[in-house]
Design an enzyme around this catalytic site. Structure first.
Site, short mmCIF file in Angstrom:
data_model
loop_
_atom_site.label_atom_id
_atom_site.label_comp_id
_atom_site.label_asym_id
_atom_site.label_seq_id
_atom_site.Cartn_x
_atom_site.Cartn_y
_atom_site.Cartn_z
N ARG A 123 2.50 -42.21 107.25
CA ARG A 123 2.13 -42.98 106.04
C ARG A 123 2.78 -42.48 104.76
O ARG A 123 2.28 -42.71 103.66
CB ARG A 123 0.62 -43.05 105.87
CG ARG A 123 -0.09 -43.72 107.03
CD ARG A 123 -1.28 -44.53 106.55
NE ARG A 123 -1.79 -45.34 107.63
CZ ARG A 123 -2.74 -44.93 108.48
NH1 ARG A 123 -3.27 -43.74 108.37
NH2 ARG A 123 -3.14 -45.74 109.44
N LYS A 145 15.69 -47.02 96.64
CA LYS A 145 15.79 -48.17 97.56
C LYS A 145 16.12 -47.63 98.94
O LYS A 145 17.09 -46.89 99.11
CB LYS A 145 16.90 -49.12 97.11
CG LYS A 145 16.48 -50.06 96.01
CD LYS A 145 17.53 -51.14 95.83
CE LYS A 145 17.15 -52.08 94.72
NZ LYS A 145 18.23 -53.05 94.42
N GLU A 187 31.86 -48.64 92.86
CA GLU A 187 30.50 -48.58 92.29
C GLU A 187 30.50 -47.83 90.96
O GLU A 187 29.65 -48.06 90.11
CB GLU A 187 29.53 -47.91 93.28
CG GLU A 187 29.36 -48.65 94.60
CD GLU A 187 28.32 -49.78 94.56
OE1 GLU A 187 27.69 -50.01 93.52
OE2 GLU A 187 28.17 -50.45 95.61
N LYS A 229 22.05 -45.00 85.85
CA LYS A 229 21.12 -45.56 86.84
C LYS A 229 19.71 -45.03 86.61
O LYS A 229 18.72 -45.76 86.75
CB LYS A 229 21.60 -45.25 88.26
CG LYS A 229 20.67 -45.89 89.28
CD LYS A 229 21.31 -46.19 90.59
CE LYS A 229 20.32 -46.93 91.50
NZ LYS A 229 20.84 -47.22 92.81
N GLU A 239 12.88 -53.60 90.26
CA GLU A 239 13.83 -54.69 90.05
C GLU A 239 13.17 -56.00 89.64
O GLU A 239 13.39 -57.04 90.26
CB GLU A 239 14.69 -54.88 91.32
CG GLU A 239 15.97 -55.65 91.02
CD GLU A 239 16.98 -55.61 92.16
OE1 GLU A 239 17.29 -54.51 92.63
OE2 GLU A 239 17.43 -56.68 92.56
N ARG A 243 17.17 -53.94 86.45
CA ARG A 243 17.77 -53.27 87.61
C ARG A 243 18.68 -54.22 88.39
O ARG A 243 19.62 -53.78 89.05
CB ARG A 243 16.67 -52.69 88.52
CG ARG A 243 17.26 -51.89 89.67
CD ARG A 243 16.25 -51.01 90.38
NE ARG A 243 16.92 -50.27 91.43
CZ ARG A 243 16.37 -49.29 92.13
NH1 ARG A 243 15.14 -48.91 91.87
NH2 ARG A 243 17.05 -48.66 93.07
N ASN A 247 23.42 -55.06 90.65
CA ASN A 247 23.98 -55.85 91.74
C ASN A 247 25.23 -56.61 91.31
O ASN A 247 25.68 -57.52 92.03
CB ASN A 247 22.94 -56.85 92.27
CG ASN A 247 21.77 -56.12 92.90
OD1 ASN A 247 21.97 -55.17 93.65
ND2 ASN A 247 20.57 -56.54 92.58
N HIS A 250 27.71 -57.91 93.86
CA HIS A 250 27.11 -57.79 95.19
C HIS A 250 26.83 -59.14 95.85
O HIS A 250 26.78 -59.20 97.08
CB HIS A 250 25.83 -56.96 95.13
CG HIS A 250 26.09 -55.48 95.01
ND1 HIS A 250 26.78 -54.93 93.96
CD2 HIS A 250 25.79 -54.43 95.82
CE1 HIS A 250 26.87 -53.63 94.12
NE2 HIS A 250 26.28 -53.29 95.24
N HIS A 254 28.38 -59.06 99.31
CA HIS A 254 27.60 -59.12 100.55
C HIS A 254 28.06 -60.27 101.44
O HIS A 254 28.09 -60.16 102.66
CB HIS A 254 26.11 -59.27 100.24
CG HIS A 254 25.46 -57.97 99.85
ND1 HIS A 254 24.31 -57.90 99.10
CD2 HIS A 254 25.78 -56.68 100.13
CE1 HIS A 254 23.97 -56.64 98.92
NE2 HIS A 254 24.85 -55.88 99.53
N HIS A 268 31.80 -51.56 102.09
CA HIS A 268 30.87 -52.12 101.09
C HIS A 268 31.48 -52.11 99.68
O HIS A 268 31.48 -53.12 98.98
CB HIS A 268 29.55 -51.34 101.13
CG HIS A 268 28.61 -51.72 100.04
ND1 HIS A 268 27.95 -52.93 100.01
CD2 HIS A 268 28.25 -51.08 98.89
CE1 HIS A 268 27.20 -53.00 98.91
NE2 HIS A 268 27.37 -51.89 98.22
N1 GLY Z 1 22.00 -50.36 94.46
C1 GLY Z 1 21.31 -51.08 93.51
C2 GLY Z 1 20.00 -50.50 93.11
O1 GLY Z 1 19.71 -49.37 93.47
O2 GLY Z 1 19.23 -51.13 92.47
#
Ligand code: GLY
Length: 374
Positions: A123, A145, A187, A229, A239, A243, A247, A250, A254, A268
């Site tokens: 948990r 994430k 990135e 970040k 997000e 946030r 992206n 992306h 993607h 990527h």
């Molecule tokens: N990779 C995008 C984020 O961490 O929000």
């Protein structure tokens, strides 16, 4: 070399990101104060283990920390139900306790998988990120994430679960294959494009030297990205707003990764590079930003060896605009059935838009695909 310390200000879940050289060899000193017993489990992959596992175990042992290691095969396939089950069972077989720490030693795949296992095992356990790729150091290891992939798409099963510490040792980047380093650099460029025009200009001036392995430039770039970040994550962990700007590139990226089967045909970061250039093209077409910004972005991507146009992607002759749009409809950002794009008003000023006419996207894709045939 200067060591940078960046704080992710999340109240009682706040943590540090340390950036610099020689951090792996001193990992024990940084990790020991967090542990509740002198034991940790390192999860890594075969490629990373060959270079960095023994130094990490040694650094832990120097502080009296015992460790076990789980070594997984490399590659995105580990971020699957099967890979997740295998990892959880292996951790439970080692009798990890809820108060133990897992250490994710590797790139984005290891970080995402270990983080997700930590979020649910017993948990919820603590974990530490020791990212070994540029992509992981500037993006995926920071911000909590975690995820595995579904047959329906990438990263669709996951959780927000923050690490307790991130150790970004830029010395580890020197042994990366150049293509992987470049893909991670996309990135880095992203941070300049989305929110820091001065940093983007700095990258235009220093990107090539940085990619040749200049440790001081790498450390400065990683620290600046992490600081950026950290600020965004502290303001919008889940997000709900800002946030999403991370992206940038992306949605297109993607779709391209899905179309190329998440394979070596397109890494990527390479997908993100093409995606950012397309986002600037689309922004120009929609009149959101000057039309001459897209060529500036494409120029920098190309001069650092990154793809910038659909035609640069392996197998582009088989792409169709409709199929790429279909992939985009599976994007996590789709809201009320509408595609959401991160677009640009300027270099360093990204915006989220959910009102982009599908025809404009289709037109841009078709135009680049037609040019491919010319
Ligand atoms: N990779 C995008 C984020 O961490 O929000």
């Amino acid at each position: 070399m200067t060591q940078h310390r960046v704080r992710v200000a999340l109240g009682e879940r706040a943590y540090d990101i340390l950036v610099g050289g020689g951090l792996l060899d001193r990992a024990g000193e940084h990790i020991a104060p967090l542990l509740r017993r002198s034991f940790a489990v390192i999860v890594t992959d075969e490629n990373v283990a060959a270079r960095h596992l023994e130094p990490l175990k040694r650094a832990l042992a120097q502080q009296g920390i015992g460790s076990e290691a789980i070594i997984l095969p490399p590659g995105e396939a580990q971020k699957s139900y099967a890979g997740f089950e295998h990892l959880c069972e292996a951790l439970l077989a080692l009798k990890v306790e809820r108060r133990d720490h897992l250490i994710a030693l590797g790139g984005g795949v290891i970080g995402d998988l270990v983080g997700f296992a930590a979020s649910v095992l017993r948990r919820g356990m603590d974990f530490i990120q020791v990212p070994t790729s540029l992509l992981a150091q500037v993006d995926s290891s920071v911000g909590g994430k975690t995820a595995i992939n579904s047959r329906q798409g990438k990263n669709l099963i996951g959780a927000f679960h923050q690490p307790r510490l991130v150790l970004a040792d830029v010395d580890l980047l020197r042994t990366l294959p150049p293509r992987e380093l470049r893909a991670g650099y996309a990135e880095v460029v992203k941070y300049g494009l989305l929110g820091d025009a001065e940093f983007y200009a700095w990258l235009e001036a220093n990107g090539t030297k940085l990619l040749s392995g200049d440790a001081a430039l790498l450390a400065e770039a990683v620290a600046r990205c992490c600081a950026h970040k950290a600020r965004i994550v502290a303001a919008d962990e889940r997000e709900e707003g800002e946030r999403a700007l991370l992206n940038l590139g992306h949605t297109f990226g993607h779709a391209l990764e899905a179309e190329t089967g998440y394979s070596q045909r397109l890494l990527h970061g390479e997908g993100v590079a093409v995606g950012m250039a397309l986002a600037f093209r689309l922004s120009g077409t929609l009149g959101l930003c000057d039309a001459d910004l897209a060529p500036r972005v494409e120029r920098h991507l190309a001069e650092t060896g990154l793809p910038a146009r659909l035609a640069d992607v392996d197998g582009a002759q088989a792409f169709s605009a409709e199929r790429l749009l279909d992939h985009m409809r599976q994007d996590k950002k789709v809201r009320d059935g509408k595609l959401v794009f991160i677009l640009a008003e300027a270099i360093g000023r990204a915006v989220q838009r959910d009102d982009v006419p599908v025809e404009a996207v289709q037109g841009l894709l078709s135009e680049q695909l037609d040019r491919r045939a010319a």
